[in-house]
Design a protein around this motif. Structure first.
Motif, PDB file in Angstrom:
ATOM      1  N   ILE A 101     -40.803 -33.205  -9.879  1.00 22.99           N
ATOM      2  CA  ILE A 101     -41.296 -34.002 -10.957  1.00 22.99           C
ATOM      3  C   ILE A 101     -43.065 -33.353 -11.237  1.00 22.99           C
ATOM      4  O   ILE A 101     -42.832 -33.149 -12.998  1.00 22.99           O
ATOM      5  N   LEU A 178     -47.047 -41.889 -10.318  1.00 20.65           N
ATOM      6  CA  LEU A 178     -47.036 -41.580 -11.774  1.00 20.65           C
ATOM      7  C   LEU A 178     -47.633 -43.097 -12.674  1.00 20.65           C
ATOM      8  O   LEU A 178     -47.548 -42.455 -13.446  1.00 20.65           O
ATOM      9  N   GLU A 193     -59.812 -47.721  -7.129  1.00 22.60           N
ATOM     10  CA  GLU A 193     -58.678 -48.863  -6.936  1.00 22.60           C
ATOM     11  C   GLU A 193     -57.353 -48.431  -6.651  1.00 22.60           C
ATOM     12  O   GLU A 193     -56.845 -48.331  -5.771  1.00 22.60           O
ATOM     13  N   ASN A 197     -55.419 -46.496  -3.446  1.00 24.95           N
ATOM     14  CA  ASN A 197     -54.056 -47.674  -2.679  1.00 24.95           C
ATOM     15  C   ASN A 197     -52.886 -46.332  -3.452  1.00 24.95           C
ATOM     16  O   ASN A 197     -51.878 -46.755  -1.863  1.00 24.95           O
TER      17      ASN A 197
ATOM     18  N   ALA B  31     -52.333 -52.150  -6.340  1.00 22.59           N
ATOM     19  CA  ALA B  31     -52.733 -52.499  -7.487  1.00 22.59           C
ATOM     20  C   ALA B  31     -52.227 -52.965  -8.982  1.00 22.59           C
ATOM     21  O   ALA B  31     -51.590 -52.424  -8.837  1.00 22.59           O
ATOM     22  N   SER B  32     -53.169 -53.247  -8.951  1.00 22.57           N
ATOM     23  CA  SER B  32     -53.148 -54.634 -10.058  1.00 22.57           C
ATOM     24  C   SER B  32     -52.750 -53.188 -11.496  1.00 22.57           C
ATOM     25  O   SER B  32     -51.628 -54.198 -12.174  1.00 22.57           O
ATOM     26  N   SER B  33     -53.194 -52.844 -11.452  1.00 19.10           N
ATOM     27  CA  SER B  33     -53.179 -51.835 -12.501  1.00 19.10           C
ATOM     28  C   SER B  33     -52.239 -50.959 -12.804  1.00 19.10           C
ATOM     29  O   SER B  33     -50.999 -50.205 -14.050  1.00 19.10           O
ATOM     30  N   CYS B  34     -51.004 -50.876 -11.568  1.00 20.24           N
ATOM     31  CA  CYS B  34     -49.422 -49.835 -11.368  1.00 20.24           C
ATOM     32  C   CYS B  34     -48.578 -51.297 -11.445  1.00 20.24           C
ATOM     33  O   CYS B  34     -47.592 -50.387 -11.246  1.00 20.24           O
ATOM     34  N   ILE B  37     -45.019 -50.317 -13.830  1.00 17.67           N
ATOM     35  CA  ILE B  37     -44.575 -49.541 -13.182  1.00 17.67           C
ATOM     36  C   ILE B  37     -43.939 -50.097 -12.461  1.00 17.67           C
ATOM     37  O   ILE B  37     -42.398 -50.129 -12.392  1.00 17.67           O
ATOM     38  N   ALA B  38     -44.713 -50.869 -11.736  1.00 17.96           N
ATOM     39  CA  ALA B  38     -43.739 -51.026 -10.423  1.00 17.96           C
ATOM     40  C   ALA B  38     -42.930 -52.316 -10.385  1.00 17.96           C
ATOM     41  O   ALA B  38     -41.276 -52.212  -9.935  1.00 17.96           O
ATOM     42  N   VAL B  41     -39.350 -50.420 -11.790  1.00 21.59           N
ATOM     43  CA  VAL B  41     -38.906 -49.780 -11.524  1.00 21.59           C
ATOM     44  C   VAL B  41     -37.703 -51.044 -10.798  1.00 21.59           C
ATOM     45  O   VAL B  41     -36.854 -50.706 -10.511  1.00 21.59           O
ATOM     46  N   ILE B 100     -29.407 -37.738 -14.131  1.00 24.98           N
ATOM     47  CA  ILE B 100     -30.623 -36.860 -14.621  1.00 24.98           C
ATOM     48  C   ILE B 100     -29.877 -34.679 -14.717  1.00 24.98           C
ATOM     49  O   ILE B 100     -30.532 -33.936 -15.254  1.00 24.98           O
ATOM     50  N   THR B 121     -42.239 -46.298 -21.052  1.00 29.63           N
ATOM     51  CA  THR B 121     -43.092 -45.258 -20.394  1.00 29.63           C
ATOM     52  C   THR B 121     -43.642 -44.495 -21.369  1.00 29.63           C
ATOM     53  O   THR B 121     -44.884 -43.383 -21.821  1.00 29.63           O
ATOM     54  N   ILE B 126     -42.195 -38.590 -17.417  1.00 29.97           N
ATOM     55  CA  ILE B 126     -42.766 -39.506 -15.724  1.00 29.97           C
ATOM     56  C   ILE B 126     -41.752 -39.984 -15.487  1.00 29.97           C
ATOM     57  O   ILE B 126     -40.570 -40.881 -14.254  1.00 29.97           O
ATOM     58  N   HIS B 128     -38.513 -39.478 -16.273  1.00 28.37           N
ATOM     59  CA  HIS B 128     -37.219 -38.312 -15.096  1.00 28.37           C
ATOM     60  C   HIS B 128     -38.104 -38.399 -14.327  1.00 28.37           C
ATOM     61  O   HIS B 128     -37.027 -39.205 -12.845  1.00 28.37           O
ATOM     62  N   GLY B 129     -39.528 -38.404 -13.242  1.00 26.29           N
ATOM     63  CA  GLY B 129     -39.790 -38.118 -12.063  1.00 26.29           C
ATOM     64  C   GLY B 129     -39.580 -39.896 -11.158  1.00 26.29           C
ATOM     65  O   GLY B 129     -39.410 -39.498 -10.249  1.00 26.29           O
ATOM     66  N   LEU B 130     -39.865 -40.442 -12.416  1.00 28.93           N
ATOM     67  CA  LEU B 130     -39.718 -42.162 -11.830  1.00 28.93           C
ATOM     68  C   LEU B 130     -37.616 -42.129 -11.455  1.00 28.93           C
ATOM     69  O   LEU B 130     -37.637 -43.107 -10.619  1.00 28.93           O
ATOM     70  N   ILE B 132     -36.173 -39.497 -10.406  1.00 25.46           N
ATOM     71  CA  ILE B 132     -35.375 -39.352  -8.918  1.00 25.46           C
ATOM     72  C   ILE B 132     -36.193 -40.304  -8.199  1.00 25.46           C
ATOM     73  O   ILE B 132     -35.271 -40.527  -6.895  1.00 25.46           O
ATOM     74  N   MET B 133     -37.265 -40.895  -8.380  1.00 22.48           N
ATOM     75  CA  MET B 133     -37.415 -41.791  -6.506  1.00 22.48           C
ATOM     76  C   MET B 133     -37.244 -42.869  -6.824  1.00 22.48           C
ATOM     77  O   MET B 133     -36.766 -42.847  -5.854  1.00 22.48           O
TER      78      MET B 133
END
Lengths: 364, 364
Positions: A101, A178, A193, A197, B31-34, B37-38, B41, B100, B121, B126, B128-130, B132-133
């Motif tokens: 990654i 990411l 934050e 997290n 965290a709200s800023s993430c 993306i969460a 996914v 992938i 994104t 990124i 690609h990384g997501l 794999i995850m």
């Protein structure tokens, strides 16, 4: 507490488990023309497994020692050793994927797995594919090892469930990591934050929380209590560990980490250090930092300048303070566990391995 | 045997299991800023899970029905349904990684997961990384689902062990599949051997062998017998299935497969079809095929020409013959299982779903 002998046992057991569990079994039939690649992957599984500090396996063993009665400690040690190794095998697999990654060339001072495969097959695409598969295999092996050890442990099925939850949490953490890369840099509080997290999910989950939890479960503590106590001790400890690791990246040396100094800066990673620096910076410094991180890459001069700014803005001192506070929080949680004096100090010493820099801090 | 109602139950249960097991749990703090993306996914985990034919889940259910006594069938059906879904969740994760590795843009007629993430994104790296995850998460979820269902099943711990072995076998298969791409093309017999070997690991393992084995174990058959019988029936069936799938890639249409016709040829995959064609070709045809496959890419005209050569050399007929022979081998193995006439025909019908083209063959 015989860490050096623990370390030797862990080291040799990991190699033997990886050979037994990962990839091919002795009676598996494979076409002869595919053998060379199969052997290369099997060999890399062992190479990638070597050279870790084994902090997570050691904590698993010491958590068990701190909470288990003497007869359980002796009776179940071998199964617990396998469980401790399962955490290390999981980490190796996660790092193989992490290196893909992040497109990292080095891991523990050696070529990362996908790089080694690319060299070995003269193909970036195939090397990359083999890397993804090696990570998958080691993840499977980690569960398989724990699943085989579980019937010999107290609360064995809870241990397997906790291990699977650990896998999931780290995967969540990678996604969040990411996601942070996509966040804007103009709100440093939000960045702190979000970064903390990410640390909770990507690092604390499997570095401190799960090892503590495994030891407690196998010692006979019920799953709700084990989870609660492992979080109380392990969450602040795991955050402190990651902050210390990020700090080492800017104040450490390449020989300590197996990676070049300033690697996180070079990659443009959004760390708590960066957020603290942006927060405490004056307007000029703030603009300088944001411009560097918004660029596609950073030169060696810029890496040095960023470290300078981390120093000048007090971000490095701030991180040391954060680490000390989190370590105190973790220690306080240990002190409420009503362990005997001996077992309490055993657990505190085991946990202190995750914050080696703290000795500098407490002496300051 | 109510496959359409089975299908509905499988479909809705998969969605609910993926929501429960993959990625975030309801009380997880992020965290709200993430969050965006969460959420992306989590949504993709469901999207990637949709649209499969569910052949593996159906076979798991039917294998159980063929071998279990009536009271066990009723008592354990819900847990078995979850186990059947675990195989599908595993497959979804494996396909995410497969796409992938092969750099595929499409899966089941929709953008592949890593492509969807790249678009979402605005970053290839990124995305690609997501991807794999997401594959990692679905693999974890697959084990987790089976592990939660296992205590409610006969031989539950053997079921989990068999599922982990299935994960490992498919990972071995992916490695071998990449290894075959590095083999020279001048020994078609070796290529046939290697390709069939890849099919055993990469396809038969989780498509037919494991589903049969899961049903047998949960029905109460001991693990050694279950393994032996599942291999006897499932190995030839799985090979036939993959040969039929490869055949469909050259004689099918895009609407059947969700992928453009000739995709394997376009990618330069080394298949049994290719090996049979090279084997039966005259010198000119052989040179033409080898030159096409040794090139970096193949044009649409070349794809058409390759299909023509597969036809002219008799490779397509040869594959039909292979499929018929393997299907007969599988049926013969079923007939030695001493099932009642009703259960035998139930199992044969369940297995015949993997070789739909066989009806053409037997009528010919």
């Amino acid at each position: 507490m015989t860490s050096s002998s623990d370390l030797e046992q862990i080291e040799s057991r990991i190699v033997s488990l990886v050979k037994d569990f990962a990839f091919l079994h002795a009676d598996d039939s494979v076409a002869s023309s595919c053998r060379p690649i199969a052997d290369m992957v099997a060999k890399q599984a062992v190479t990638s497994s070597e050279g870790g500090k084994r902090l997570r396996a050691l904590l698993t063993l010491d958590s068990f020692r701190a909470f288990a009665s003497e007869d359980v400690r002796e009776r179940d040690f071998d199964a617990l050793l396998d469980l401790a190794c399962a955490v290390e095998v999981f980490q190796t697999g996660a790092l193989v994927h992490d290196d893909i990654i992040d497109d990292s060339d080095l891991r523990r001072g050696k070529p990362s797995a996908h790089r080694a495969f690319s060299t070995g097959t003269h193909s970036e695409a195939i090397g990359h594919g083999l890397g993804i598969m090696l990570g998958d295999m080691l993840a499977t092996a980690s569960v398989d090892i724990a699943d085989k050890a579980a019937p010999k442990l107290t609360h064995g099925s809870d241990v397997v469930a906790a291990l699977l939850n650990m896998h999931r949490e780290v995967e969540v953490g990678q996604v969040l990591d990411l996601a942070v890369e996509l966040n804007p840099l103009d709100d440093p509080d939000e960045l702190v934050e979000a970064s903390l997290n990410v640390f909770r999910w990507k690092t604390a989950s499997y570095t401190t929380i799960a090892p503590l939890e495994f030891g407690m479960l196998a010692a006979g503590i019920g799953k709700d209590d084990a989870r609660k106590q492992a979080l109380a001790v392990g969450l602040p400890l795991g955050l402190a560990f990651q902050l210390a690791d990020d700090l080492l990246d800017v104040v450490g040396s390449s020989s300590n980490t197996g990676k070049p100094v300033g690697g996180d800066i070079r990659e443009g990673k959004r760390t708590v250090l960066l957020a603290d620096a942006i927060n405490a910076a004056n307007d000029t410094q703030r603009r300088e930092l944001i411009d560097m991180w918004e660029a596609d890459s950073r030169s060696e001069t810029q890496v040095k300048r960023a470290i300078e700014l981390f120093e000048q803005t007090g971000a490095i001192e701030r991180s040391r303070g954060r680490i000390a506070d989190l370590w105190n929080e973790s220690k306080t949680a240990i002190e409420t566990l009503s362990l005997s004096e001996y077992h309490e100090s055993l657990l505190i010493e085991a946990c202190s391995r995750f914050v080696p820099s703290i000795h500098v801090q407490t002496r300051a």
